[in-house]
Design a protein around this motif. Structure first.
Motif, mmCIF file in Angstrom:
data_model
loop_
_atom_site.group_PDB
_atom_site.id
_atom_site.type_symbol
_atom_site.label_atom_id
_atom_site.label_comp_id
_atom_site.label_asym_id
_atom_site.label_seq_id
_atom_site.Cartn_x
_atom_site.Cartn_y
_atom_site.Cartn_z
ATOM 1 N N GLN A 139 7.871 -12.622 91.123
ATOM 2 C CA GLN A 139 8.016 -14.429 89.557
ATOM 3 C C GLN A 139 7.216 -14.375 89.524
ATOM 4 O OE1 GLN A 139 11.360 -16.196 91.441
ATOM 5 N NE2 GLN A 139 11.368 -14.735 93.014
ATOM 6 N N LEU A 140 5.936 -14.290 89.773
ATOM 7 C CA LEU A 140 4.480 -15.035 89.439
ATOM 8 C C LEU A 140 3.404 -13.698 89.117
ATOM 9 C CD1 LEU A 140 3.648 -17.797 91.968
ATOM 10 C CD2 LEU A 140 5.116 -17.756 89.506
ATOM 11 N N THR A 141 3.953 -12.668 88.102
ATOM 12 C CA THR A 141 3.692 -11.097 88.079
ATOM 13 C C THR A 141 2.274 -11.572 87.618
ATOM 14 O OG1 THR A 141 6.171 -10.659 88.051
ATOM 15 C CG2 THR A 141 4.339 -8.731 87.133
ATOM 16 N N LEU A 142 2.116 -12.198 86.961
ATOM 17 C CA LEU A 142 0.966 -12.570 85.764
ATOM 18 C C LEU A 142 -0.042 -12.958 86.143
ATOM 19 C CD1 LEU A 142 2.583 -13.608 81.844
ATOM 20 C CD2 LEU A 142 2.122 -11.155 83.841
ATOM 21 N N ALA A 143 -0.049 -14.107 87.445
ATOM 22 C CA ALA A 143 -0.821 -13.660 88.198
ATOM 23 C C ALA A 143 -1.666 -13.516 88.691
ATOM 24 C CB ALA A 143 -0.072 -15.972 89.128
ATOM 25 N N VAL A 144 -0.502 -12.199 89.335
ATOM 26 C CA VAL A 144 -1.011 -11.145 90.276
ATOM 27 C C VAL A 144 -1.745 -10.644 89.832
ATOM 28 C CG1 VAL A 144 -0.131 -9.445 91.544
ATOM 29 C CG2 VAL A 144 0.679 -11.941 91.998
ATOM 30 N N ASP A 145 -1.342 -10.321 88.224
ATOM 31 C CA ASP A 145 -1.916 -9.235 87.181
ATOM 32 C C ASP A 145 -3.995 -10.139 86.670
ATOM 33 O OD1 ASP A 145 -0.244 -7.712 87.296
ATOM 34 O OD2 ASP A 145 0.750 -8.382 85.259
ATOM 35 N N ARG A 146 -3.410 -11.326 87.457
ATOM 36 C CA ARG A 146 -4.942 -11.807 86.522
ATOM 37 C C ARG A 146 -6.068 -12.214 88.242
ATOM 38 N NH1 ARG A 146 -6.978 -17.883 84.115
ATOM 39 N NH2 ARG A 146 -9.252 -17.221 84.506
ATOM 40 N N VAL A 147 -5.282 -11.974 89.180
ATOM 41 C CA VAL A 147 -6.263 -11.905 90.596
ATOM 42 C C VAL A 147 -6.953 -10.519 90.427
ATOM 43 C CG1 VAL A 147 -5.394 -12.268 92.726
ATOM 44 C CG2 VAL A 147 -5.426 -14.347 91.578
ATOM 45 N N MET A 148 -5.631 -9.840 90.228
ATOM 46 C CA MET A 148 -6.178 -8.152 90.704
ATOM 47 C C MET A 148 -7.272 -7.547 89.797
ATOM 48 S SD MET A 148 -2.681 -5.628 91.235
ATOM 49 C CE MET A 148 -1.907 -6.390 89.473
ATOM 50 N N ALA A 149 -6.861 -8.460 87.637
ATOM 51 C CA ALA A 149 -8.006 -8.157 87.451
ATOM 52 C C ALA A 149 -9.376 -9.141 87.366
ATOM 53 C CB ALA A 149 -7.644 -8.447 86.226
ATOM 54 N N GLU A 150 -9.581 -9.565 88.007
ATOM 55 C CA GLU A 150 -11.274 -10.811 88.317
ATOM 56 C C GLU A 150 -11.396 -10.118 89.723
ATOM 57 O OE1 GLU A 150 -10.752 -14.487 86.212
ATOM 58 O OE2 GLU A 150 -9.207 -14.370 84.784
ATOM 59 N N GLY A 151 -10.502 -9.544 90.506
ATOM 60 C CA GLY A 151 -10.678 -9.654 92.137
ATOM 61 C C GLY A 151 -11.699 -8.106 91.516
ATOM 62 N N SER A 152 -10.376 -7.931 91.061
ATOM 63 C CA SER A 152 -11.353 -6.114 90.514
ATOM 64 C C SER A 152 -10.888 -5.229 91.411
ATOM 65 C CB SER A 152 -13.607 -6.254 90.884
ATOM 66 O OG SER A 152 -13.330 -5.092 90.029
ATOM 67 N N GLY A 185 6.319 -11.306 98.643
ATOM 68 C CA GLY A 185 7.175 -9.985 97.591
ATOM 69 C C GLY A 185 7.415 -11.412 96.333
ATOM 70 N N GLN A 186 8.065 -12.377 96.839
ATOM 71 C CA GLN A 186 8.463 -13.751 95.520
ATOM 72 C C GLN A 186 7.133 -13.708 94.795
ATOM 73 O OE1 GLN A 186 9.556 -16.616 98.261
ATOM 74 N NE2 GLN A 186 12.092 -16.262 97.747
ATOM 75 N N ILE A 187 6.060 -13.515 95.535
ATOM 76 C CA ILE A 187 5.115 -13.976 94.254
ATOM 77 C C ILE A 187 4.523 -12.897 93.150
ATOM 78 C CG2 ILE A 187 2.450 -14.693 93.958
ATOM 79 C CD1 ILE A 187 2.797 -15.946 97.056
ATOM 80 N N ASP A 188 4.871 -11.948 93.800
ATOM 81 C CA ASP A 188 4.398 -10.930 92.829
ATOM 82 C C ASP A 188 5.688 -10.468 92.159
ATOM 83 O OD1 ASP A 188 4.321 -8.509 92.328
ATOM 84 O OD2 ASP A 188 4.597 -7.215 93.857
#
Lengths: 363, 157
Positions: free
Chosen positions: A40-53, A35-38
């Motif tokens: 506070q490191l929102t853009l990292a989560v976004d990138r992993v979702m985008a490239e993890g497809s 939850g903290q990563i989601d």
């Protein structure tokens, strides 16, 4: 000849145990939650979702933690998880014009309906390191919003026919590179799918190369928008489509060099980028590369890497790329032994020839 | 007394109800279900199951569709003893949320429960979503650029 190599089991088990220990870090510090990563490191989560497809914030956060922050490893984990899930179907195409925008800017139109909405951006920050960035932040400012949907900036030019219109809707379902291997030439829907899941760094660098003259397309950022878009699916049992929730997307409309020839009056061309999450750099790079890959469509000479679809699409996937590069770490003892034998033989032969030549010269 | 609606209230209302249920949290759904007293007898025609849907975009925003990437979803189908069949497909992997969503879609179609589902679940969820988008819109609006032009040159106005 294959030789079974054994004996690594204990070493591997202990290495993984050590990895888990290193991952946890100093036990005096609290453990990170997904939850903290989601949050506070929102853009990292976004990138992993985008490239993890795969759009799933919690999974991406868990992957980032497990990968110790190694983004490509996290993307790999998400891709692997994805293969365990059944696909129920496809959504209706998302309507980005109805996005609840949290950011919307245009570099081509100063005064456009809805205005320039900066949203939560790094732009205009001074890039000075701030040790206090983890502290509680002030409540955001508020202003009256008129509640209307912020329309597409691109339509302001499109209305006069100055810009290439959207392509006609296709009757067939778009190709899917996760179902059939990519073959060339690939059509634009397939190219966009490959770019959407492609490595941000790779696309960024290719996009940059087009700006530096390797397939120049004279781009303008017609519009960049980020916000939540409703996802709808058809429910065959009910006979109508329903909303199943909303996801965050970033869209980029590039407006590029105009073309006109013969009967067709001059008009601007376009490149398109769309990515999961708040992924602005990715969406912009995608739009630039999309436009460069349309070279044939506009009769442009294919002279640069960004215009070569086989090169771009075959190398955009960082999970494939890391798999092939990193496999070099695995034991190649037998391969190497064979090469070693060959080099030894060549050297023996060389030495024999050299000594024969010496004795001939001596005679 | 509400009017009997054999069609489940018309597809427009049902569509809106399903869309709202899909945005409800597990706690919101569970709370409303717990208010149905006695708990309606039910079975899962299709037990909650996690999977994915392929999210599609359109080239340029309005052109031909393309596959953007997948999203996790959970689906379930529930039947109440009254005969009402509820469907749920919701984003995410929470099996319980999909299960309650299907049950509450079925409950919403049942005359005896609809008012409660409307009042306790759909109303509050709609209000929560509206407040949240209003706040986001207000915060976004505060970042709107107010351009002004500096008058330059020697000419007297």
């Amino acid at each position: 000849m294959y030789v079974a190599v054994k004996g690594g089991e204990t070493a591997i088990a202990n290495a993984h145990r050590l990895l888990a220990h290193e991952r946890r870090g100093d036990p005096e510090l609290p453990a990170l939650t997904a939850g903290q990563i989601d949050a506070q490191l929102t853009l990292a989560v976004d990138r992993v979702m985008a490239e993890g497809s795969l759009y799933d914030r919690e999974l991406a956060a868990v992957a980032i933690r497990q990968a110790r922050g190694d983004m490509i490893e996290a993307i790999f984990l998400v891709r692997a998880y994805r293969t365990t899930l059944l696909r129920f179907g496809a959504t209706l195409p998302v309507d980005t014009a109805r996005m609840a925008v949290q950011r919307r800017i245009s570099a081509t139109h100063k005064d456009l309906p809805g205005g320039q909405l900066l949203g939560p951006t790094f732009d205009y920050t001074h890039r000075l390191l701030d040790p206090g960035a983890g502290d509680a932040a002030e409540a955001p400012a508020e202003a009256d919003a008129d509640g209307s949907v912020v329309g597409r900036a691109i339509d302001a030019l499109g209305g006069e026919g100055l810009i290439e219109p959207d392509s006609a809707a296709a009757a067939d379902a778009p190709g899917d590179l996760t179902r059939e291997p990519l073959s060339f030439p690939a059509d634009r829907p397939l190219r966009l799918q490959a770019l959407a899941r492609g490595d941000e760094g790779f696309l960024l660098v290719l996009a940059y190369s087009t700006q530096r003259g390797y397939a120049r397309t004279h781009p303008f950022a017609g519009e960049i928008r980020m916000g939540d878009v409703e996802i709808e699916i058809d429910m065959p049992e009910l006979g109508f489509a329903v909303s199943i929730g909303a996801i965050r997307l970033t869209e980029c409309q590039m407006v590029n060099q105009f073309r006109g020839a013969g009967d067709v009056p001059a008009q601007f061309t376009r490149g398109y980028g769309l990515a999961f999450g708040h992924s602005e750099r990715k969406a912009m790079a995608m739009a630039l590369v999309d436009r460069a890959l349309r070279a044939d469509e506009f009769g442009e000479d294919r002279v640069a890497p960004a215009q070569d679809e086989e090169f771009v699409l075959s190398h955009a996937d960082n999970v494939q790329a890391t798999g092939f590069v990193e496999h070099l770490k695995l034991p190649h003892y037998v391969d190497f032994q064979a090469e070693l034998e060959l080099v030894r033989r060549l050297r023996r032969e060389h030495a024999a020839r050299a000594s024969a030549a010496t004795s001939e010269a001596a005679e | 007394m509400t009017v009997e609606r054999a069609d489940g209230g018309g597809s427009g209302e049902r569509r809106e109800a399903l869309g709202t249920i899909a945005r409800a949290t597990l706690d919101e759904l569970r709370h409303t279900w717990s208010l149905l007293d006695p708990e309606p007898q039910h079975e899962f025609v299709r037990p909650p199951e996690a999977g994915m849907v392929m999210v599609r975009g359109r080239i340029g925003g309005g052109g031909a569709p393309f596959n953007l990437g997948e999203a996790t979803v959970t689906r379930a189908v529930a039947r109440l003893k009254s005969g009402a069949v509820g469907y749920a497909t919701v984003l995410g992997r929470d099996l319980r949320r999909a299960g309650f969503a299907a049950l509450l879609d079925a409950a919403w179609q049942t005359e005896a429960h609809r008012d409660l589902v409307e009042a306790d679940l759909l109303g509050p969820v709609r209000a929560r979503l509206a407040a949240s988008s209003e706040l986001t819109a207000r915060r976004t609006a505060a970042t709107k650029v107010a351009f002004f032009t500096l008058v330059r040159g020697e000419d007297e106005p």
